[in-house]
Design an enzyme around this catalytic site. Structure first.
Site, PDB file in Angstrom:
ATOM      1  N   ASP A   1      43.257  59.648  29.066  1.00 13.77           N
ATOM      2  CA  ASP A   1      42.534  59.972  30.296  1.00 13.77           C
ATOM      3  C   ASP A   1      41.050  59.645  30.171  1.00 13.77           C
ATOM      4  O   ASP A   1      40.206  60.335  30.726  1.00 13.77           O
ATOM      5  CB  ASP A   1      42.724  61.457  30.630  1.00 13.77           C
ATOM      6  CG  ASP A   1      42.240  61.810  32.028  1.00 13.77           C
ATOM      7  OD1 ASP A   1      42.044  60.882  32.839  1.00 13.77           O
ATOM      8  OD2 ASP A   1      42.039  63.006  32.304  1.00 13.77           O
TER       9      ASP A   1
ATOM     10  N   GLU B   1      45.082  68.446  37.407  1.00 13.99           N
ATOM     11  CA  GLU B   1      43.967  68.246  36.486  1.00 13.99           C
ATOM     12  C   GLU B   1      42.662  68.109  37.252  1.00 13.99           C
ATOM     13  O   GLU B   1      41.624  68.638  36.846  1.00 13.99           O
ATOM     14  CB  GLU B   1      44.222  66.991  35.628  1.00 13.99           C
ATOM     15  CG  GLU B   1      43.269  66.808  34.460  1.00 13.99           C
ATOM     16  CD  GLU B   1      42.007  66.029  34.810  1.00 13.99           C
ATOM     17  OE1 GLU B   1      41.090  65.979  33.970  1.00 13.99           O
ATOM     18  OE2 GLU B   1      41.931  65.471  35.933  1.00 13.99           O
ATOM     19  N   GLU B   2      42.719  67.417  38.383  1.00 11.12           N
ATOM     20  CA  GLU B   2      41.519  67.162  39.163  1.00 11.12           C
ATOM     21  C   GLU B   2      41.053  68.390  39.955  1.00 11.12           C
ATOM     22  O   GLU B   2      40.012  68.366  40.594  1.00 11.12           O
ATOM     23  CB  GLU B   2      41.754  65.998  40.136  1.00 11.12           C
ATOM     24  CG  GLU B   2      42.200  64.692  39.476  1.00 11.12           C
ATOM     25  CD  GLU B   2      41.113  64.017  38.661  1.00 11.12           C
ATOM     26  OE1 GLU B   2      40.030  64.622  38.494  1.00 11.12           O
ATOM     27  OE2 GLU B   2      41.336  62.893  38.180  1.00 11.12           O
TER      28      GLU B   2
ATOM     29  N   ASP C   1      48.366  63.846  38.789  1.00 14.51           N
ATOM     30  CA  ASP C   1      47.663  63.917  40.074  1.00 14.51           C
ATOM     31  C   ASP C   1      46.483  62.959  40.110  1.00 14.51           C
ATOM     32  O   ASP C   1      46.018  62.457  39.072  1.00 14.51           O
ATOM     33  CB  ASP C   1      47.184  65.340  40.357  1.00 14.51           C
ATOM     34  CG  ASP C   1      46.198  65.852  39.319  1.00 14.51           C
ATOM     35  OD1 ASP C   1      46.453  65.659  38.117  1.00 14.51           O
ATOM     36  OD2 ASP C   1      45.176  66.468  39.699  1.00 14.51           O
TER      37      ASP C   1
ATOM     38  N   ASP D   1      43.045  56.706  37.525  1.00 18.74           N
ATOM     39  CA  ASP D   1      42.770  58.005  36.918  1.00 18.74           C
ATOM     40  C   ASP D   1      43.725  59.012  37.558  1.00 18.74           C
ATOM     41  O   ASP D   1      43.491  59.476  38.671  1.00 18.74           O
ATOM     42  CB  ASP D   1      41.317  58.403  37.175  1.00 18.74           C
ATOM     43  CG  ASP D   1      40.972  59.798  36.696  1.00 18.74           C
ATOM     44  OD1 ASP D   1      41.734  60.365  35.888  1.00 18.74           O
ATOM     45  OD2 ASP D   1      39.933  60.329  37.145  1.00 18.74           O
TER      46      ASP D   1
ATOM     47  N   HIS E   1      37.139  58.218  41.358  1.00 20.82           N
ATOM     48  CA  HIS E   1      36.901  59.280  42.336  1.00 20.82           C
ATOM     49  C   HIS E   1      36.183  58.757  43.575  1.00 20.82           C
ATOM     50  O   HIS E   1      35.664  59.538  44.369  1.00 20.82           O
ATOM     51  CB  HIS E   1      36.113  60.453  41.741  1.00 20.82           C
ATOM     52  CG  HIS E   1      36.829  61.162  40.625  1.00 20.82           C
ATOM     53  ND1 HIS E   1      36.352  62.321  40.047  1.00 20.82           N
ATOM     54  CD2 HIS E   1      37.992  60.881  39.981  1.00 20.82           C
ATOM     55  CE1 HIS E   1      37.185  62.714  39.102  1.00 20.82           C
ATOM     56  NE2 HIS E   1      38.192  61.850  39.043  1.00 20.82           N
TER      57      HIS E   1
ATOM     58  N   HIS F   1      47.688  63.159  33.139  1.00 24.85           N
ATOM     59  CA  HIS F   1      47.967  63.997  34.315  1.00 24.85           C
ATOM     60  C   HIS F   1      48.501  63.135  35.461  1.00 24.85           C
ATOM     61  O   HIS F   1      48.102  61.984  35.631  1.00 24.85           O
ATOM     62  CB  HIS F   1      46.742  64.810  34.738  1.00 24.85           C
ATOM     63  CG  HIS F   1      45.532  64.026  35.140  1.00 24.85           C
ATOM     64  ND1 HIS F   1      45.320  63.575  36.421  1.00 24.85           N
ATOM     65  CD2 HIS F   1      44.449  63.628  34.425  1.00 24.85           C
ATOM     66  CE1 HIS F   1      44.158  62.949  36.489  1.00 24.85           C
ATOM     67  NE2 HIS F   1      43.604  62.946  35.288  1.00 24.85           N
TER      68      HIS F   1
END
Length: 485
Positions: A170, A146-147, A79, A116, A459, A77
């Site tokens: 991922d 995705e997030e 994003d 990520d 994150h 992904h």
């Protein structure tokens, strides 16, 4: 802008990782990176398609000798989660990520790094740009949002993809091959605010919780780390029960898929209560330092005077509802798997609390590898909202990815790993939402696997990527592609 990764191996991968790090690509803000991928393909005369959700598919024909090999979908992904420290000046909508190298690790200055899942994008671009790599026909799928609940994958038009083997890049642990993942759903509870005036002479203060580690709300949910949004409810209830205090706003967390590290509440009280309030704040600071001495030793609770005019505060009834909900909404691990030792089966994360002029919003992300448990936890939150007469809604529900008993790509990954490293890789399920669950629904009987290099504290602003692990993982991927015939 200086290219700090130009001499980092594998150069062809980190060249593109640094290039895309200059492009804003927070979830919901992917237009620029999506257009970049389209132009990348067009410059190389590769077949490319961009859909309404800004997902991009780029196709590259097989290398010589691989024309009859099965087509492989490579997927990641585009994003990233946009988190920064409070004292970091950074605009994710326009500023490039400030990358730095720290021995074996690649980090960002005060923000999330975006490894990520930027490392997957970089891997795929390096493959598409190199005609010397041996591989079958590849269909590279870059998804969006995705997030934010796998929204890009949910809106994917499957007719443009023909491959029946999918390699998802991922995952965040080298040597671990993921073959199953949890499903998820997002819940929102909204409490309408009734405002009131407050007594003259009250002074506004900012109540703050800081120093928590946070982390990925799936991968790190079992580490016992404090959730700032849950902790502040305990402090406010104690203050509200025993003193004449007022509250005008609460803001905690930024992303549902990140365990909230910081939270602020604006409180007001008369100067005569300052010593008593400070004593209670000190008590809670000690309590949390004790409770989280292993997982979050730097947690702190403090207040500081602010110079800002406060117009109105929550009514007593509104505040009571907010405090009740902060206790009633479930959070953390709800159930461990009975089949796979150490695997979280079900969890939920109270990721964001926000205050507007009209309402206070509690937003949670729930995950489970058992669909009925996912629905049960969402129902718990719904029932809690009823008790405080709040509005409840859900969105971004996505399915789990079930284990496939017979898998060609899994066995190939295992064989190549043993040949390269002389040992077996770990086969695991992950308590996080991978897009593989949606792909299995949309694309039919897919043979899928997920892997990736070592990443840590994703994150969070402490996110870092191992460059040596990235180099090994890159060579591993190329070796697997070379064996697909």
């Amino acid at each position: 802008m200086k290219n700090v990764l130009q001499n980092v191996e594998p150069k062809e991968v980190f060249r593109y990782f640094e290039e895309i790090s200059k492009i804003p690509r927070g979830s919901g803000n992917e237009k620029e990176i999506s257009d970049f991928l389209v132009q990348f393909a067009k410059k190389r005369n590769l077949e490319v398609d961009q859909d309404e959700a800004l997902n991009v598919v780029i196709k590259k024909n097989a290398s010589k000798g691989y024309e009859k090999s099965p087509t492989v979908i490579l997927q990641g992904h585009m994003d990233m989660v946009c988190e920064k420290n409070k004292d970091t000046v950074h605009d994710f909508k326009k500023d490039p990520i400030k990358i730095e190298v720290d021995e074996d690790f690649i980090r960002a200055k005060g923000t999330t790094l975006g490894a990520d899942n930027g490392i997957a994008v970089a891997f795929c671009l390096a493959i598409l740009d190199n005609d010397h790599i041996k591989h079958p026909k590849v269909e590279v799928l870059f998804t969006t949002e995705e997030e934010m609940g796998l929204k890009g994958a949910a809106n994917l038009e499957p007719s443009n993809l023909n491959g029946k083997i999918l390699i998802n890049i991922d995952s965040e642990e080298e040597g671990v091959l993921f073959v199953s993942c949890s499903g998820g759903i997002r819940s929102k509870v909204e409490i309408p605010i009734v405002w009131k005036d407050y007594d003259e002479g009250c002074i506004p203060y900012k109540l703050q919780i800081r120093g928590l580690k946070g982390g990925h709300s799936g991968m790190d949910i079992d580490k016992g780390r404090g959730n700032a949004n849950k902790l502040i409810g305990r402090v406010l209830q104690d203050l509200f029960e025993h003193d004449d205090i007022y509250v005008s706003d609460i803001h905690g967390g930024d992303k549902l898929n990140a365990i909230p590290r910081e939270v602020d509440a604006t409180i007001l009280f008369k100067n005569e209560y300052i010593e008593k309030i400070q004593s209670k704040i000190k008590k809670w600071d000690d309590v949390f330092k004790h409770e989280f001495q292993s997982s979050d030793p730097h947690v702190s609770v403090k207040i500081e005077k602010i110079d800002r005019k406060i117009e109105k505060v929550f009514s007593d009834q509104t505040l009571e509802k907010v405090l009740a909900l902060s206790f009633l909404i479930p959070c953390g691990v709800q159930k461990m798997s009975m089949d796979i030792e150490g695997l979280v089966e079900s969890s939920t994360n109270l990721g964001v609390i926000s205050t507007t002029k009209e309402k206070i919003v509690f937003s949670s992300a729930t995950r489970s590898s058992v669909r009925t448990m996912k629905d049960y936890i969402a129902k718990q939150i719904k029932e809690a909202s009823k008790l405080v007469e709040a509005e409840f809604s859900t969105e971004a529900s996505y399915p789990e990815w079930a284990y496939k008993k017979d898998s060609y790509i899994r066995e190939l990954f295992i064989d190549v790993y043993k040949r390269l490293y002389g040992k077996e890789p770990e086969i695991a399920a992950v308590h996080a939402g991978l897009e593989c669950g949606l792909f299995s629904e949309k694309l039919g009987d897919m043979d899928m696997i997920s892997f990736g290099p070592n990443m840590y504290d994703v994150h969070t602003p402490n996110e870092h990527l191992s460059r040596s692990s990235t180099e090994r993982t890159w060579k591993y991927l190329l070796s697997v592609l070379e064996e697909i015939k």
